[in-house]
Design a protein around this motif. Structure first.
Motif, PDB file in Angstrom:
ATOM      1  N   SER A 160      46.003  16.457  54.921  1.00  0.00           N
ATOM      2  CA  SER A 160      44.605  16.064  55.595  1.00  0.00           C
ATOM      3  C   SER A 160      43.700  16.449  54.355  1.00  0.00           C
ATOM      4  N   PRO A 161      42.276  15.993  54.552  1.00  0.00           N
ATOM      5  CA  PRO A 161      41.214  16.450  53.453  1.00  0.00           C
ATOM      6  C   PRO A 161      41.209  17.839  53.485  1.00  0.00           C
ATOM      7  N   HIS A 162      41.316  18.633  54.598  1.00  0.00           N
ATOM      8  CA  HIS A 162      41.291  20.217  54.224  1.00  0.00           C
ATOM      9  C   HIS A 162      42.321  20.656  53.407  1.00  0.00           C
ATOM     10  N   GLU A 163      43.637  20.302  53.602  1.00  0.00           N
ATOM     11  CA  GLU A 163      44.817  20.514  52.722  1.00  0.00           C
ATOM     12  C   GLU A 163      44.431  20.141  51.472  1.00  0.00           C
ATOM     13  N   LEU A 164      44.171  19.007  51.255  1.00  0.00           N
ATOM     14  CA  LEU A 164      43.921  18.671  49.894  1.00  0.00           C
ATOM     15  C   LEU A 164      42.823  19.327  49.063  1.00  0.00           C
ATOM     16  N   HIS A 165      41.567  19.542  49.821  1.00  0.00           N
ATOM     17  CA  HIS A 165      40.465  20.536  49.458  1.00  0.00           C
ATOM     18  C   HIS A 165      41.204  21.917  48.801  1.00  0.00           C
ATOM     19  N   GLY A 166      41.892  22.461  49.869  1.00  0.00           N
ATOM     20  CA  GLY A 166      42.589  23.762  49.300  1.00  0.00           C
ATOM     21  C   GLY A 166      43.554  23.628  48.203  1.00  0.00           C
ATOM     22  N   ILE A 167      44.119  22.727  47.953  1.00  0.00           N
ATOM     23  CA  ILE A 167      44.806  22.463  46.997  1.00  0.00           C
ATOM     24  C   ILE A 167      44.123  22.383  45.688  1.00  0.00           C
ATOM     25  N   ALA A 168      43.150  21.616  45.614  1.00  0.00           N
ATOM     26  CA  ALA A 168      42.248  21.545  44.626  1.00  0.00           C
ATOM     27  C   ALA A 168      41.340  22.741  44.007  1.00  0.00           C
ATOM     28  N   GLY A 169      41.181  23.632  45.044  1.00  0.00           N
ATOM     29  CA  GLY A 169      40.378  24.847  45.008  1.00  0.00           C
ATOM     30  C   GLY A 169      41.461  25.799  44.499  1.00  0.00           C
ATOM     31  N   THR A 170      42.642  25.843  44.795  1.00  0.00           N
ATOM     32  CA  THR A 170      43.746  26.807  44.317  1.00  0.00           C
ATOM     33  C   THR A 170      44.105  26.501  42.967  1.00  0.00           C
ATOM     34  N   LEU A 171      43.937  25.179  42.618  1.00  0.00           N
ATOM     35  CA  LEU A 171      44.428  24.836  40.977  1.00  0.00           C
ATOM     36  C   LEU A 171      43.013  25.330  40.368  1.00  0.00           C
ATOM     37  N   TYR A 172      41.637  25.130  40.947  1.00  0.00           N
ATOM     38  CA  TYR A 172      40.772  25.560  39.841  1.00  0.00           C
ATOM     39  C   TYR A 172      40.539  27.105  39.911  1.00  0.00           C
ATOM     40  N   GLY A 173      40.710  27.720  41.131  1.00  0.00           N
ATOM     41  CA  GLY A 173      41.142  29.328  41.003  1.00  0.00           C
ATOM     42  C   GLY A 173      41.941  29.585  39.907  1.00  0.00           C
ATOM     43  N   GLY A 174      43.226  28.965  39.945  1.00  0.00           N
ATOM     44  CA  GLY A 174      44.297  29.528  38.914  1.00  0.00           C
ATOM     45  C   GLY A 174      43.655  29.441  37.404  1.00  0.00           C
ATOM     46  N   ARG A 175      43.178  28.501  37.188  1.00  0.00           N
ATOM     47  CA  ARG A 175      42.755  28.163  35.837  1.00  0.00           C
ATOM     48  C   ARG A 175      41.466  29.105  35.594  1.00  0.00           C
ATOM     49  N   ARG A 176      40.674  29.456  36.473  1.00  0.00           N
ATOM     50  CA  ARG A 176      39.889  30.556  36.067  1.00  0.00           C
ATOM     51  C   ARG A 176      40.465  31.908  35.944  1.00  0.00           C
ATOM     52  N   VAL A 177      41.434  32.278  36.678  1.00  0.00           N
ATOM     53  CA  VAL A 177      42.176  33.640  36.363  1.00  0.00           C
ATOM     54  C   VAL A 177      42.839  33.526  35.212  1.00  0.00           C
ATOM     55  N   LYS A 178      43.326  32.495  34.720  1.00  0.00           N
ATOM     56  CA  LYS A 178      44.190  32.267  33.374  1.00  0.00           C
ATOM     57  C   LYS A 178      43.116  32.445  32.411  1.00  0.00           C
ATOM     58  N   ARG A 179      41.983  31.778  32.497  1.00  0.00           N
ATOM     59  CA  ARG A 179      40.924  31.835  31.273  1.00  0.00           C
ATOM     60  C   ARG A 179      40.203  33.358  31.154  1.00  0.00           C
ATOM     61  N   HIS A 180      40.203  34.281  32.346  1.00  0.00           N
ATOM     62  CA  HIS A 180      39.640  35.630  32.256  1.00  0.00           C
ATOM     63  C   HIS A 180      40.795  36.529  31.879  1.00  0.00           C
ATOM     64  N   LEU A 181      41.800  36.290  32.029  1.00  0.00           N
ATOM     65  CA  LEU A 181      43.091  37.102  31.543  1.00  0.00           C
ATOM     66  C   LEU A 181      43.162  36.760  30.027  1.00  0.00           C
ATOM     67  N   ALA A 182      43.127  35.482  29.652  1.00  0.00           N
ATOM     68  CA  ALA A 182      43.251  35.154  28.198  1.00  0.00           C
ATOM     69  C   ALA A 182      42.183  35.446  27.407  1.00  0.00           C
ATOM     70  N   ALA A 183      41.096  35.616  27.760  1.00  0.00           N
ATOM     71  CA  ALA A 183      39.780  36.202  27.142  1.00  0.00           C
ATOM     72  C   ALA A 183      40.157  37.617  26.841  1.00  0.00           C
ATOM     73  N   ILE A 184      40.772  38.348  27.811  1.00  0.00           N
ATOM     74  CA  ILE A 184      40.890  39.810  27.500  1.00  0.00           C
ATOM     75  C   ILE A 184      42.010  40.150  26.650  1.00  0.00           C
ATOM     76  N   HIS A 185      42.829  39.406  26.891  1.00  0.00           N
ATOM     77  CA  HIS A 185      44.286  39.317  26.007  1.00  0.00           C
ATOM     78  C   HIS A 185      43.709  39.284  24.537  1.00  0.00           C
TER      79      HIS A 185
END
Length: 786
Positions: free
Chosen positions: A85-110
């Motif tokens: 469904s569109p809602h499920e696809l929207h959740g997948i896109a949001g999770t992928l974007y959230g994962g990239r934000r987490v990765k950038r945040h920790l990479a900058a601190i590292h």
């Protein structure tokens, strides 16, 4: 780990508390599965992860987990061909974007401060930017399919909007008509069953043609689709069906893209769940003011100011416990409500927390052990259904513990031997303790029996402990005292409550002399401990005061030195400003004198003006002078013939020709003069000559040597002047000077002309000119050497 022990220690409450600090459903699911580990290496890795997350949270804050949802069910459905469904696809896109934000945040601190475990984990997140962009091009933030998802969908939706607009215009014209408006309940357009209708009064149904789609609850209003727009509504319905089919095609294409990345997406879910879980542990540690324990598997436990995590921080009394070094068993005695059970649960729960990779609420330097199992018999477990007494219930539990425990287990026993005859209970308790101790288990047991005090005193590896009780206030302090057995305090409490002295005296007479000596010994130990603690507190306070005084002294000394340096610098700056001002005034006066001399034909000696300017320059303070102590040390080094020295009074360098008592003959350029040794500073010693070899000495002149830059010839005839000029130029050439001044005065011009003719032919002269304004004018010739 035994589920019964986890329940007894209230481990589930810690898990529930930890759940509150998660940011995603993924993290919450992982927290609920958390269990203590008996593997030391695994526990160390878990604690390292918590430690790194704690550092990140303290320095930069936890990474943002917003938008991350549990996409595993949707991804698995995509794998088997189900359309998302569109809602499920929207959740997948949001999770992928959230994962990239987490990765950038920790990479900058590292990059600033290494967090190897977290960095390695985030590096395992897959790059799904193309899939994320594909979904966002088709699904908006409200989980609706965008018009731009496909050209056909855009065309269909334009037709939909156009059809709806035409129907509304038709109905607007109809309801404004005077014939129709009187038959309407309200002049408005609404929708029923995806078809446009108008509200018609029920009594006009026979006069109004069309299809009835609905009626109001009272039956007074009918929602009728007029005949004139039936065909238009049919067309609109067909267009909507076409829209649904096209949306289905778009969703299937996006689902197929997701299906191609099933395994990476599922792994990303696991990584994000682990990261959320780790940062939840870090936030729990911050909330509890917990610290990282040092772990071992050799049965050693050392708690420094350990606090029960479920008791409010302002009420809990910290305990200090050491187990597994000089003694492996602790027997805690003392009255009820003194905190014995809380101490047992604190030791057990903190051990479980450390084995789960959680920080513990204790001071830095605490050490915890990884046990293969923790066993506990705590509380009254009387069961009416099983017809078991308190004693029977305890014994059933203890028998199970004795069957399953190992030398690497921790055993916690509360009120051992209670619930039966004191004589038999104490004997049974000693037998159980001896069996557990002989096996090598780490054990903490509480009891009321005085016989166990003697057992702990006589048995190697076993130590007495008690909960402190304040007789003055008739209340426990809840402090655990290692090495001191507990007292009953019954007589002291009764006396303070007002029991007569006669009764107390009689009661004391009934106590065995041996028991009385033990009580007196315990009282003496408590008094000695109290005095020792007071002395330790006094010594600690004095040490802190001394440290504070030392710190203040060092700060005052540093402040005084800074003030001294600032004042010296200020004085030198003021002196320099005064000299600069005097120099400026002197230059003004000299210029005025020259101007007057030129106007009135008077003669002003240039060499006197130059000498006056030089005196002004030397009057400026030199901030680069060596410190007196350094000069004195250099003076004390012995000066010999041939050494290079500095003459303080002349500020000139030279070489020592010979020594004469307290004086030395120094070669300064072409001059030799006697100088006191106190006025000399050794710069470089002359190397000692080897007696058996011939030596050849070469002298190299540099710009730093003391060579004159001016030659004053006023008052000389031309022949004498040329001889002096030749000698002066040779000296300047050897000294690597670039420019010299020859002062010949103005006069008749004969001396100036002769000198300039000689300079024109001299091999060392590159060019020459008359002096500029401020250099002596026509009374000075400035020569530039090759």
């Amino acid at each position: 780990m035994n589920p019964k022990v986890l329940k007894t220690m209230e481990y589930h409450k810690i898990i529930d508390y930890l759940t509150n600090f998660t940011g995603t459903e993924l993290g919450r699911d992982l927290v609920k599965k958390l269990m203590p580990s008996a593997d030391l290496d695994e526990v160390k890795v878990l604690l390292q992860a918590t430690d790194e997350a704690y550092k990140v949270d303290r320095l930069k804050g936890a990474p943002p987990f917003g938008g991350i949802v549990n996409i595993a069910p949707a991804v698995k459905r995509a794998r088997i061909g189900g359309t998302l469904s569109p809602h499920e696809l929207h959740g997948i896109a949001g999770t992928l974007y959230g994962g990239r934000r987490v990765k950038r945040h920790l990479a900058a601190i590292h990059d600033e401060d290494a967090i190897p475990w977290l960095h390695r984990l985030t590096e395992e997140l897959s790059d799904q930017k193309p899939l994320e962009d594909a979904i966002k091009r088709c699904i908006d933030d409200n989980a609706d399919v965008l018009d731009t998802a496909s050209p056909l969908l855009a065309q269909i939706r334009r037709e939909l909007r156009g059809g709806e607009s035409r129907i509304r215009e038709k109905l607007e014209t109809m309801i404004r008509s005077s014939n129709v408006s009187k038959m309407l309940q309200d002049q408005l357009i609404t929708i029923r069953n995806d078809r446009f209708v108008i509200p018609v009064k029920a009594e006009y149904r026979s006069y109004f043609g069309g299809i009835v789609h609905d009626q109001s609850g009272s039956g007074a209003t009918l929602f009728i689709e007029p005949e004139s727009i039936v065909a238009m509504n049919n067309k609109l319905r067909e267009t909507r069906l076409a829209e649904e089919r096209e949306i289905e095609v778009i969703l299937q294409k996006l689902t197929a893209l997701v299906g191609e990345q099933v395994e990476p997406l599922l792994y990303d879910c696991d990584v994000l769940a682990e990261l959320d879980f780790v940062f939840a542990k870090a936030r729990l540690a911050r909330e509890m003011k917990a610290t990282l324990p040092r772990m071992n598997d050799r049965g050693f436990l050392k708690l420094k100011k350990g606090r029960h995590p479920l008791i409010p921080m302002e009420k809990v009394v910290p305990i200090d416990v050491e187990l597994g070094n000089t003694y492996s068993s602790i027997i805690v005695t003392g009255p009820n409500t003194g905190g014995k059970t809380v101490s047992l649960k604190t030791i057990g729960l903190l051990s479980l927390m450390a084995m789960s990779g959680l920080f513990i609420p204790a001071e830095d330097g605490s050490q915890m052990c990884v046990f293969d199992a923790i066993y506990a018999d705590i509380g009254d477990e009387q069961s009416i259904e099983q017809n078991l007494s308190t004693f029977s219930s305890h014994m059933t539990n203890i028998i199970s513990i004795l069957k399953n425990m190992s030398p690497k287990s921790l055993v916690l026993l509360d009120e051992l031997g209670a619930g039966t005859d004191p004589a038999e209970g104490s004997a049974l308790a000693i037998a159980i303790l001896e069996h557990i101790h002989a096996l090598g288990c780490r054990m903490v047991a509480t009891t009321h029996y005085s016989e166990l005090k003697a057992y702990a005193y006589n048995r190697k590896g076993v130590i007495n402990a008690s909960m402190e009780f304040d007789v003055n206030t008739l209340s426990p302090t809840y402090r655990l005292l290692i090495g001191i057995p507990g007292r009953s305090n019954a007589f002291a409490i009764a006396e303070r409550l007002g029991l007569s002295a006669e009764i107390l005296e009689f009661a004391r007479g009934e106590v065995k002399e041996e028991d009385l000596r033990v009580e007196n010994m315990i009282a003496s130990l408590e008094q000695n401990r109290t005095e020792a603690e007071q002395e330790r507190e006094t010594a600690g306070r004095l040490r802190r005061e001394v440290e504070e005084l030392r710190k203040r002294y060092e700060e005052d000394v540093e402040k005084l030195e800074q003030q001294r340096d600032k004042r010296i610098e200020k004085a030198e700056n003021e002196a320099r400003a005064i000299v600069d001002k005097a120099r400026s005034e002197a230059e003004t006066i000299i210029n005025d004198l020259r101007r007057l001399a030129m106007e009135e034909g008077a003669s002003v000696k240039e060499h006197k003006l130059i000498a006056a300017r030089k005196a002004l320059d030397e009057a400026a303070p030199d901030q680069r002078r060596k410190a007196p102590a350094v000069r004195k040390a250099l003076k004390q080094r012995q000066i010999g013939s041939g050494d290079e020295v500095m003459v303080y009074s002349l500020n000139q360098k030279g070489h020592v020709v010979e020594l004469a008592g307290k004086e030395a003959v120094v070669q300064l350029g072409i001059m030799k003069m006697k100088v006191s040794l106190d006025d000399l500073e050794l710069i470089q010693q002359q190397p000692a000559a080897k007696p058996a070899q011939r030596t050849v000495t070469s002298v190299k002149r540099t710009r730093d040597d003391s060579v004159r830059t001016e030659l004053d010839l006023r008052g000389s005839n031309l022949e004498e002047a040329l001889i002096e000029v030749d000698r002066f130029l040779d000296e300047a050439f050897l000294g690597n000077l670039g420019q010299v001044y020859i002062i010949h005065g103005k006069g008749t011009g004969i001396l100036r002309t002769g000198i300039q003719d000689y300079l024109r032919r001299h091999k060392h002269i590159k060019s020459y000119r008359l002096g500029n304004y401020g250099e002596g004018g026509t009374g000075v010739t400035v020569a530039e050497l090759k």
